[in-house]
Design an enzyme around this catalytic site. Structure first.
Site, PDB file in Angstrom:
ATOM      1  N   SER A 150       0.833  -1.200   0.000  1.00 33.01           N
ATOM      2  CA  SER A 150       0.000   0.000   0.000  1.00 33.01           C
ATOM      3  C   SER A 150       0.864   1.245   0.000  1.00 33.01           C
ATOM      4  O   SER A 150       1.984   1.245   0.532  1.00 33.01           O
ATOM      5  CB  SER A 150      -0.861  -0.015   1.259  1.00 33.01           C
ATOM      6  OG  SER A 150      -1.426   1.251   1.482  1.00 33.01           O
ATOM      7  N   LYS A 194       2.245  -4.006   6.545  1.00 33.05           N
ATOM      8  CA  LYS A 194       2.667  -3.957   5.141  1.00 33.05           C
ATOM      9  C   LYS A 194       4.191  -3.852   5.048  1.00 33.05           C
ATOM     10  O   LYS A 194       4.832  -4.530   4.248  1.00 33.05           O
ATOM     11  CB  LYS A 194       2.012  -2.779   4.414  1.00 33.05           C
ATOM     12  CG  LYS A 194       0.500  -2.887   4.278  1.00 33.05           C
ATOM     13  CD  LYS A 194       0.079  -4.085   3.440  1.00 33.05           C
ATOM     14  CE  LYS A 194      -1.415  -4.189   3.250  1.00 33.05           C
ATOM     15  NZ  LYS A 194      -1.840  -5.516   2.745  1.00 33.05           N
ATOM     16  N   TYR A 197      -1.579  -1.171  10.957  1.00 30.62           N
ATOM     17  CA  TYR A 197      -1.887  -1.687   9.621  1.00 30.62           C
ATOM     18  C   TYR A 197      -0.704  -1.450   8.680  1.00 30.62           C
ATOM     19  O   TYR A 197      -0.215  -2.373   8.016  1.00 30.62           O
ATOM     20  CB  TYR A 197      -3.143  -1.013   9.058  1.00 30.62           C
ATOM     21  CG  TYR A 197      -3.322  -1.211   7.571  1.00 30.62           C
ATOM     22  CD1 TYR A 197      -3.643  -2.467   7.065  1.00 30.62           C
ATOM     23  CD2 TYR A 197      -3.133  -0.162   6.659  1.00 30.62           C
ATOM     24  CE1 TYR A 197      -3.785  -2.672   5.683  1.00 30.62           C
ATOM     25  CE2 TYR A 197      -3.273  -0.358   5.294  1.00 30.62           C
ATOM     26  CZ  TYR A 197      -3.597  -1.604   4.808  1.00 30.62           C
ATOM     27  OH  TYR A 197      -3.727  -1.797   3.459  1.00 30.62           O
TER      28      TYR A 197
HETATM   29  N1  LIG Z   1      -8.760  -0.993  -0.727  1.00 29.95           N
HETATM   30  C1  LIG Z   1      -7.731  -0.224  -0.419  1.00 29.95           C
HETATM   31  O1  LIG Z   1      -7.902   0.977  -0.228  1.00 29.95           O
HETATM   32  C2  LIG Z   1      -6.333  -0.799  -0.333  1.00 29.95           C
HETATM   33  C3  LIG Z   1      -5.229   0.063  -0.458  1.00 29.95           C
HETATM   34  C4  LIG Z   1      -3.949  -0.474  -0.358  1.00 29.95           C
HETATM   35  C5  LIG Z   1      -3.772  -1.831  -0.117  1.00 29.95           C
HETATM   36  N2  LIG Z   1      -4.859  -2.642   0.016  1.00 29.95           N
HETATM   37  C6  LIG Z   1      -4.632  -4.064   0.295  1.00 29.95           C
HETATM   38  O2  LIG Z   1      -5.233  -4.851  -0.710  1.00 29.95           O
HETATM   39  C7  LIG Z   1      -5.683  -6.085  -0.163  1.00 29.95           C
HETATM   40  C8  LIG Z   1      -7.126  -6.295  -0.557  1.00 29.95           C
HETATM   41  O3  LIG Z   1      -7.908  -5.206  -0.094  1.00 29.95           O
HETATM   42  P1  LIG Z   1      -9.467  -5.077  -0.350  1.00 29.95           P
HETATM   43  O4  LIG Z   1      -9.754  -3.642  -0.440  1.00 29.95           O
HETATM   44  O5  LIG Z   1      -9.865  -5.967  -1.438  1.00 29.95           O
HETATM   45  O6  LIG Z   1     -10.015  -5.593   1.055  1.00 29.95           O
HETATM   46  P2  LIG Z   1     -11.173  -6.632   1.406  1.00 29.95           P
HETATM   47  O7  LIG Z   1     -11.381  -6.599   2.876  1.00 29.95           O
HETATM   48  O8  LIG Z   1     -12.358  -6.387   0.525  1.00 29.95           O
HETATM   49  O9  LIG Z   1     -10.513  -8.022   0.967  1.00 29.95           O
HETATM   50  C9  LIG Z   1      -9.650  -8.761   1.802  1.00 29.95           C
HETATM   51  C10 LIG Z   1     -10.157 -10.192   1.836  1.00 29.95           C
HETATM   52  O10 LIG Z   1      -9.277 -10.985   2.633  1.00 29.95           O
HETATM   53  C11 LIG Z   1     -10.058 -11.864   3.412  1.00 29.95           C
HETATM   54  N3  LIG Z   1      -9.256 -12.232   4.595  1.00 29.95           N
HETATM   55  C12 LIG Z   1      -8.818 -11.415   5.598  1.00 29.95           C
HETATM   56  N4  LIG Z   1      -8.105 -12.120   6.481  1.00 29.95           N
HETATM   57  C13 LIG Z   1      -8.049 -13.403   6.031  1.00 29.95           C
HETATM   58  C14 LIG Z   1      -7.462 -14.603   6.515  1.00 29.95           C
HETATM   59  N5  LIG Z   1      -6.742 -14.625   7.652  1.00 29.95           N
HETATM   60  N6  LIG Z   1      -7.615 -15.741   5.792  1.00 29.95           N
HETATM   61  C15 LIG Z   1      -8.338 -15.733   4.643  1.00 29.95           C
HETATM   62  N7  LIG Z   1      -8.927 -14.638   4.146  1.00 29.95           N
HETATM   63  C16 LIG Z   1      -8.789 -13.479   4.833  1.00 29.95           C
HETATM   64  C17 LIG Z   1     -11.331 -11.084   3.727  1.00 29.95           C
HETATM   65  O11 LIG Z   1     -12.420 -11.919   4.031  1.00 29.95           O
HETATM   66  C18 LIG Z   1     -11.555 -10.319   2.422  1.00 29.95           C
HETATM   67  O12 LIG Z   1     -12.362 -11.044   1.517  1.00 29.95           O
HETATM   68  C19 LIG Z   1      -5.449  -5.991   1.344  1.00 29.95           C
HETATM   69  O13 LIG Z   1      -4.251  -6.660   1.655  1.00 29.95           O
HETATM   70  C20 LIG Z   1      -5.314  -4.505   1.583  1.00 29.95           C
HETATM   71  O14 LIG Z   1      -4.524  -4.234   2.708  1.00 29.95           O
HETATM   72  C21 LIG Z   1      -6.123  -2.157  -0.108  1.00 29.95           C
END
Ligand SMILES: NC(=O)c1ccc[n+]([C@@H]2O[C@H](COP(=O)([O-])OP(=O)(O)OC[C@H]3O[C@@H](n4cnc5c(N)ncnc54)[C@H](O)[C@@H]3O)[C@@H](O)[C@H]2O)c1
Ligand SMILES: *[C@@H]1O[C@H](CO)[C@@H](O)[C@H](O)[C@H]1NC(C)=O
Ligand SMILES: *[C@@H]1O[C@H](CO)[C@@H](O)[C@H](O)[C@H]1NC(C)=O
Length: 350
Positions: free
Chosen positions: A130, A158, A154
């Protein structure tokens, strides 16, 4: 040539579901591992529908990454060519309240995954990092070489995972790893069938605006109106989730083609900064709804201006974002107006 098998952790989530759809459309076979902690199996069903014929190349395992035994069963079921690792918790505020939950889920989950990959000889990984690892950037655009820092637990997960990836690659050159630093993903698939479905109060701007537009909240609070930006409100780099998903296909291509990639990091952003008020105006135009605003003081911890340098991804991944702010707002609204309660119902959100 046989289709490549990709394991996608967190594939039922917001970014994961869009990426899985594109993988299927590109002819990959996909296994999603997700504990559905923050997502719904309905997202998987809709991806299968949208993918048409290729939908049969998707399978789903409801598994928590920290469950070593179940995870190893998934790895034993197929030979995976690469893993895309989205799974994790990502609510910044919650990570401050519950740091152990975040360290446990994100770090233990990732370590368990990396161990299972090692045990089964799968050493190609794309990881969701991120822009938060740039902390309060001293200069913009943020290039990949900027110093890194963590502003909250958080962000620290990362940073630590990025370091773990660099360390394992150093210890064993068979590993090929791409760390993708996302800027601010927004929007939804143009079909309006899949999108972001925040449970509880959204942490990010766009889902908040969306909930105001559909009448679930009465107004948007704008934190900080005296920043030294064009209109005083904070500036971020918003990227359409479909472009972001494309970036993952490009990263996989790089892993499969480049034999000496090692462990490389790329920003995924548009390179353009957009203010809160600009987003609100664009969303009002796209939706025809008025978004009432409450102007408030700065929120501690928020940076003023963050946007990406996109040169490295453009040169080395041959990828660039194609969608602008209006398309992001249009597709966000299309999803929101068709699914005002996300994948659930008013009851599931009470
Ligand atoms: N959306 C944003 O703004 C953003 C920005 C930068 C980075 N990210 C990163 O991208 C990735 C995806 O983000 P997103 O927005 O799709 O979030 P999201 O919460 O929609 O998706 C994450 C998924 O991981 C699953 N999950 C969490 N812990 C788990 C575990 N221990 N075992 C199995 N499944 C698990 C959740 O059920 C969910 O479906 C994350 O790692 C997040 O940190 C997101
Ligand atoms: C599904 O996967 C098979 C390989 O297992 C592949 O030959 C086929 O083209 C894929 N289907 C679609 C529609 O992509
Ligand atoms: C759950 O997912 C939504 C998006 O669908 C996101 O806004 C929220 O931050 C996520 N929560 C956690 C704890 O990761």
């Amino acid at each position: 040539m046989a289709a490549k098998n990709i394991l996608v952790t967190g594939g039922a989530g917001y970014i994961g579901s869009h990426t899985v759809l594109q993988l299927l459309q590109e002819g990959f076979c996909v296994v999603v591992v997700d504990n559905l902690d923050n997502s719904s199996e309905e997202a998987i069903r809709r991806v299968v529908q949208l993918a048409g014929d290729a939908g049969k190349n998707l399978s789903f395992a409801k598994v928590d990454l920290r469950d070593k035994e179940e995870l190893n069963k998934v790895f034993a079921s197929k030979k995976f060519d690469a893993v895309i690792h989205f799974a994790g918790l990502k609510a910044v505020g919650e990570s401050v309240q519950k740091p152990l939950l975040y360290y446990n889920n994100n770090l233990v989950g990732t370590i368990t995954l990396l161990e299972a990959m090692t045990a089964h000889g799968c050493k190609k990984l794309v990881f969701s990092s991120s822009a938060t690892v740039y902390g309060w950037p001293k200069q913009v655009p943020c290039t990949e070489e900027l110093p890194l820092s963590a502003a909250n637990p958080y962000g620290r997960t990362k940073l630590v995972i990025e370091d773990i990836c660099r360390d394992i690659q150093k210890s064993d050159s068979e590993w090929k790893i791409i760390l993708l630093r996302y800027f601010n993903p927004v929007g939804a698939h143009p079909s309006g069938c899949i999108g972001e479905d925040p449970h509880g109060t959204p942490n990010n701007l766009m889902p908040f605006i969306q909930q105001v537009a559909v009448g679930r909240r009465s107004a948007l609070t704008v934190y900080g109106t005296d920043y030294s930006t064009k209109d005083g409100t904070g500036v971020r780099d918003y990227i359409h989730v479909v472009d972001l998903a494309d970036g993952h296909i490009a990263a996989l291509g790089k892993l499969f083609q480049d034999n000496c990639i090692g462990c490389e990091v790329y920003n995924l952003g548009t390179g353009k900064g957009t203010s809160v008020l600009e987003i609100v105006t664009a969303f009002e135009k796209a939706s025809g709804k008025k978004i009432p605003l409450i102007m408030a003081s700065r929120r501690p911890g928020d940076a003023e201006i963050v946007y990406a340098s996109t040169e490295k991804a453009e040169h080395e991944l041959k990828w660039r974002a194609k969608h602008g702010i209006m398309e992001m707002c249009r597709d966000q609204w299309n999803w929101a107006s068709r699914n005002p309660w996300g994948y659930g119902s008013p009851e599931s959100h009470s």
